[in-house]
Write an enzyme that holds these catalytic residues in place. Structure first.
Site: not given
Ligand code: NCD
Length: 309
Positions: A58-59, A87, A108, A136
């Site tokens: 969703r986000t 890396k 995120r 959030h």
């Protein structure tokens, strides 16, 4: 009008009541405009970068939809494995690099504080789409927009937060916003998953009434709204602890029958087993409307940080 131009969006506690009003007004405006047109041209030429170091449906997709509906475009890094993080590049270096390409970054990442590190390093606004078990804030903003639409007001609500209050970043952000409007809050969780004391104490200092309980039925009797959350399996270091608490709360038809009053039910999704799909047609089940509202709120936020609202 409150201005978020050039600002990062990192934490639920950064907003004033006025900011929330402005975000709601802008989201409502975009919602209205999208009823007439598929897309707008407000952010034409602007580029959004989405950097997702943790799973998301969703986000990420709603931010990308929001940008495209505003006429902008999107570059995307959908996994840590496919980027230079594999890396050993730091979040700060990745964010600084990406800010040479994009006008705004959504990130995120599994570590608390990572979005702030990205924001400090980047030359463009950074939006926190979840930093581990931290915050959030954009979910919390779409939650208050949904509450406003479903219940007609944000003032003096009685809300039950249910599930994993220890690790749930959505509830950590949402309580900050509800506290601005003087809510009564029931914190319903197994004792292992209680709301962090630091948050509870701060809310109490702000005069918020908090009732901590393991009894969902008792909380539901006193509430207008149940905000149900998933037990955050990925945050457990000891799998036996997860086994002990999984399935702690289930909202199903039998439960709604025993409450005997209309409740609004929200969930940030994804759900596992805490909301039975048999109640999806219950009029108060708002979680898929909540998903849709996410697009309008994220349109508002992108337009605002880019100085177009
Ligand atoms: C939440 C998250 O990622 O914190 N999902 C979302 O963004 N809608 C909730 C969760 O994963 O349980």
């Amino acid at each position: 009008m409150a201005s978020l131009k050039g600002k990062d969006i990192l934490h639920g506690n950064q907003f004033t009541k006025k900011d929330i009003d402005t975000i709601i007004q802008n989201a409502a405006q975009f919602e209205k405009e999208l009823k007439k047109k598929d897309s707008l041209s407000l952010l034409k030429g602007k580029v959004l970068a989405t950097l997702f170091f943790e799973p998301s449906t969703r986000t990420r997709l709603s931010f990308e939809t929001a940008m495209q509906r505003l006429g902008g475009s999107v570059i995307s890094m959908a996994s840590a494995e496919s980027s230079s993080a594999a890396k050993g590049e730091t979040v700060a270096d990745t964010a600084r690099t990406v800010s040479q390409y994009a006008d705004v970054i959504v990130i995120r990442h599994p570590r608390i504080g990572s979005a702030k590190e990205a924001a400090d390093a980047a030359d463009v606004p950074v939006i926190n789409a979840g930093d581990g078990a931290g915050q959030h804030p954009t979910q919390a903003l779409l939650d208050v927009y949904t509450i406003y639409k479903e219940l007609g007001s944000l003032k003096k609500l009685s809300v039950s937060m249910v599930g994993d209050l220890k690790n749930g970043r959505t509830v950590h952000a949402l309580v900050e916003l509800l506290a601005l409007f003087g809510a009564k809050l029931y914190f319903v969780s197994p004792s292992l998953l209680k709301m962090p004391e630091e948050i509870t104490l701060r809310l109490k200092e702000k005069g918020i009434e908090i009732i901590e309980t393991e009894d969902l039925l008792e909380a539901a009797f006193g509430s207008d709204l149940l905000y149900v959350t998933r037990i955050q399996k990925e945050r457990f270091t000891d799998p036996t602890e997860y086994e002990r608490v999984k399935g702690s709360y289930v909202v199903d038809q039998k439960f709604l029958d025993s409450v005997k009053k209309k409740l609004t039910i929200m969930h940030p999704l994804p759900r596992v087993d805490e909301i039975n799909p048999e109640i999806d047609t219950y009029p108060g089940a708002a979680y898929f409307r909540q998903v849709r509202n996410g697009v309008f709120v994220r349109m508002a936020l992108l337009a605002m940080v880019l100085g177009k609202r």
